[in-house]
Motif scaffolding. Structure first.
Motif, mmCIF file in Angstrom:
data_model
loop_
_atom_site.group_PDB
_atom_site.id
_atom_site.type_symbol
_atom_site.label_atom_id
_atom_site.label_comp_id
_atom_site.label_asym_id
_atom_site.label_seq_id
_atom_site.Cartn_x
_atom_site.Cartn_y
_atom_site.Cartn_z
ATOM 1 N N GLY A 9 2.474 3.634 9.671
ATOM 2 C CA GLY A 9 2.610 3.166 8.987
ATOM 3 C C GLY A 9 4.754 2.724 8.637
ATOM 4 O O GLY A 9 4.686 3.096 9.710
ATOM 5 N N GLY A 10 4.790 1.973 7.688
ATOM 6 C CA GLY A 10 6.464 1.969 7.821
ATOM 7 C C GLY A 10 6.126 0.906 6.617
ATOM 8 O O GLY A 10 6.055 0.255 6.142
ATOM 9 N N PHE A 11 7.980 0.229 6.701
ATOM 10 C CA PHE A 11 8.029 -0.678 6.691
ATOM 11 C C PHE A 11 8.165 -2.164 6.901
ATOM 12 O O PHE A 11 8.435 -2.240 8.479
ATOM 13 C CB PHE A 11 9.642 -0.707 5.888
ATOM 14 N N VAL A 12 8.224 -3.613 6.526
ATOM 15 C CA VAL A 12 7.544 -4.722 6.856
ATOM 16 C C VAL A 12 7.752 -5.583 5.718
ATOM 17 O O VAL A 12 7.866 -5.493 4.060
ATOM 18 C CB VAL A 12 6.718 -4.974 7.347
ATOM 19 N N GLN A 13 9.141 -6.894 6.206
ATOM 20 C CA GLN A 13 8.829 -8.110 4.797
ATOM 21 C C GLN A 13 7.366 -8.509 4.164
ATOM 22 O O GLN A 13 6.173 -9.002 5.270
ATOM 23 C CB GLN A 13 9.654 -8.938 5.656
ATOM 24 N N ALA A 14 7.360 -8.715 3.620
ATOM 25 C CA ALA A 14 5.612 -10.128 3.197
ATOM 26 C C ALA A 14 5.896 -10.929 4.126
ATOM 27 O O ALA A 14 6.545 -11.422 4.658
ATOM 28 C CB ALA A 14 5.785 -10.605 1.794
ATOM 29 N N GLY A 15 4.142 -10.938 4.461
ATOM 30 C CA GLY A 15 4.021 -12.515 5.273
ATOM 31 C C GLY A 15 4.499 -11.444 6.770
ATOM 32 O O GLY A 15 3.488 -11.627 7.976
ATOM 33 N N GLY A 16 5.081 -9.700 6.677
ATOM 34 C CA GLY A 16 4.615 -10.200 8.585
ATOM 35 C C GLY A 16 3.644 -8.813 8.460
ATOM 36 O O GLY A 16 2.275 -8.951 8.135
ATOM 37 N N TRP A 36 -10.718 3.456 5.833
ATOM 38 C CA TRP A 36 -9.094 3.114 5.219
ATOM 39 C C TRP A 36 -9.552 2.702 3.710
ATOM 40 O O TRP A 36 -9.555 2.097 3.417
ATOM 41 C CB TRP A 36 -8.382 2.094 6.286
ATOM 42 N N PHE A 37 -8.476 3.703 3.066
ATOM 43 C CA PHE A 37 -8.295 3.850 1.596
ATOM 44 C C PHE A 37 -7.431 4.142 1.514
ATOM 45 O O PHE A 37 -5.933 4.410 2.087
ATOM 46 C CB PHE A 37 -9.094 4.900 1.043
ATOM 47 N N ARG A 38 -6.440 3.230 0.025
ATOM 48 C CA ARG A 38 -5.101 3.131 -0.060
ATOM 49 C C ARG A 38 -4.621 3.510 -1.732
ATOM 50 O O ARG A 38 -6.179 3.367 -2.330
ATOM 51 C CB ARG A 38 -4.353 1.905 0.314
ATOM 52 N N GLN A 39 -3.688 3.854 -1.335
ATOM 53 C CA GLN A 39 -3.777 4.753 -3.483
ATOM 54 C C GLN A 39 -1.695 4.271 -3.494
ATOM 55 O O GLN A 39 -0.792 4.671 -2.547
ATOM 56 C CB GLN A 39 -3.376 5.684 -3.816
ATOM 57 N N ALA A 40 -2.030 3.305 -4.566
ATOM 58 C CA ALA A 40 -0.390 3.144 -4.967
ATOM 59 C C ALA A 40 0.248 4.016 -6.150
ATOM 60 O O ALA A 40 -0.464 4.386 -6.585
ATOM 61 C CB ALA A 40 -0.098 1.595 -5.265
ATOM 62 N N PRO A 41 0.924 3.716 -6.030
ATOM 63 C CA PRO A 41 1.720 4.863 -6.891
ATOM 64 C C PRO A 41 1.686 4.690 -8.690
ATOM 65 O O PRO A 41 1.377 3.049 -8.358
ATOM 66 C CB PRO A 41 3.774 4.672 -7.049
ATOM 67 N N MET A 83 -3.377 -5.336 9.928
ATOM 68 C CA MET A 83 -3.049 -5.958 8.499
ATOM 69 C C MET A 83 -1.726 -6.831 8.668
ATOM 70 O O MET A 83 -0.826 -6.651 9.419
ATOM 71 C CB MET A 83 -2.481 -4.476 7.296
ATOM 72 N N ASN A 84 -2.431 -8.549 8.735
ATOM 73 C CA ASN A 84 -1.545 -9.309 8.533
ATOM 74 C C ASN A 84 -1.402 -10.044 7.135
ATOM 75 O O ASN A 84 -1.555 -10.119 6.123
ATOM 76 C CB ASN A 84 -2.528 -10.160 9.693
ATOM 77 N N ARG A 85 -0.471 -10.798 7.070
ATOM 78 C CA ARG A 85 0.071 -11.585 5.958
ATOM 79 C C ARG A 85 0.963 -10.840 4.313
ATOM 80 O O ARG A 85 -0.279 -10.924 3.435
ATOM 81 C CB ARG A 85 -0.795 -12.842 5.683
ATOM 82 N N LEU A 86 1.429 -9.694 5.244
ATOM 83 C CA LEU A 86 1.216 -8.540 3.653
ATOM 84 C C LEU A 86 1.997 -8.786 2.956
ATOM 85 O O LEU A 86 2.927 -10.213 2.749
ATOM 86 C CB LEU A 86 2.017 -6.833 4.802
ATOM 87 N N LYS A 87 1.713 -8.301 1.656
ATOM 88 C CA LYS A 87 2.162 -8.836 0.241
ATOM 89 C C LYS A 87 3.073 -7.698 0.006
ATOM 90 O O LYS A 87 2.222 -6.581 0.447
ATOM 91 C CB LYS A 87 0.617 -9.168 -0.435
ATOM 92 N N PRO A 88 4.053 -8.033 -1.057
ATOM 93 C CA PRO A 88 5.000 -6.708 -1.155
ATOM 94 C C PRO A 88 3.156 -6.162 -2.633
ATOM 95 O O PRO A 88 3.619 -4.097 -2.186
ATOM 96 C CB PRO A 88 5.158 -7.366 -3.056
ATOM 97 N N GLU A 89 2.096 -6.181 -3.071
ATOM 98 C CA GLU A 89 0.549 -5.230 -3.621
ATOM 99 C C GLU A 89 0.249 -4.681 -2.658
ATOM 100 O O GLU A 89 -0.787 -3.507 -3.141
ATOM 101 C CB GLU A 89 -0.281 -6.656 -4.408
ATOM 102 N N GLY A 118 -2.253 10.142 5.488
ATOM 103 C CA GLY A 118 -2.065 9.157 4.947
ATOM 104 C C GLY A 118 -0.982 8.681 5.644
ATOM 105 O O GLY A 118 0.121 9.984 6.426
ATOM 106 N N THR A 119 -0.365 7.652 5.534
ATOM 107 C CA THR A 119 0.885 7.159 5.955
ATOM 108 C C THR A 119 1.015 5.788 4.877
ATOM 109 O O THR A 119 -0.163 5.567 4.686
ATOM 110 C CB THR A 119 0.326 6.612 7.941
ATOM 111 N N GLN A 120 2.073 6.119 4.645
ATOM 112 C CA GLN A 120 2.894 5.267 3.650
ATOM 113 C C GLN A 120 2.981 3.613 4.035
ATOM 114 O O GLN A 120 3.954 3.566 5.704
ATOM 115 C CB GLN A 120 3.845 5.335 3.185
ATOM 116 N N ASP A 121 2.626 2.287 4.002
ATOM 117 C CA ASP A 121 3.180 1.436 4.306
ATOM 118 C C ASP A 121 4.295 0.673 2.981
ATOM 119 O O ASP A 121 3.626 0.881 2.201
ATOM 120 C CB ASP A 121 2.043 0.049 4.317
ATOM 121 N N THR A 122 5.208 -0.072 3.168
ATOM 122 C CA THR A 122 5.682 -0.372 2.057
ATOM 123 C C THR A 122 6.144 -1.919 2.208
ATOM 124 O O THR A 122 6.723 -2.228 3.655
ATOM 125 C CB THR A 122 7.212 0.016 1.844
#
Length: 124
Positions: A9-16, A36-41, A83-89, A118-122
């Motif tokens: 996990g980590g930080f990435v810009q949209a589209g990354g 894989w499952f995910r949970q947003a705040p 995970m490709n073409r990542l979006k803020p959502e 868990g691992t955080q993706d932003t």
């Protein structure tokens, strides 16, 4: 004792892109599913992708189809999520999970199974 340890996990810009890994240990099921499952705040946990042993059949959430790919390396006991073409959502805590298949071949996730920490993706 079953253990699932996620990383990537980590930080990435949209589209990354990001690739998550989940190393599994302590179980010897011959018929299993992993996912894989995910949970947003402030949101409920939701499924992202699941893969079954044997034929390696996969299922994806509609929101990630065409962008994410789940795979596994049996020799390394490792599950991946490309995970490709990542979006803020897509920003969320991502969890790896594993379970033995029911006798009829169905995957009991997410109701029954083992979970990683868990691992955080932003995605900004």
């Amino acid at each position: 004792h079953v253990q699932l340890v996620e990383s990537g996990g980590g930080f990435v810009q949209a589209g990354g892109s990001l690739r998550l890994s989940c190393v599994a240990s302590g179980y010897t099921y011959s018929n299993y599913c992993m996912g894989w499952f995910r949970q947003a705040p402030g949101k409920e946990r939701g499924g992202v992708a699941v893969i079954a042993s044997g034929d390696g059949s996969t299922t994806y959430a509609d929101s990630v189809k065409g962008r994410f790919t789940i795979s596994k390396d049996n020799a390394k006991n490792t599950l991946y999520l490309q995970m490709n073409r990542l979006k803020p959502e897509d920003t969320a805590m991502y969890y790896c999970a594993a379970a033995e298949l029911y006798l009829d071949g169905r995957c009991p996730l997410p109701d029954i199974g083992y979970w990683g920490q868990g691992t955080q993706d932003t995605v900004s």
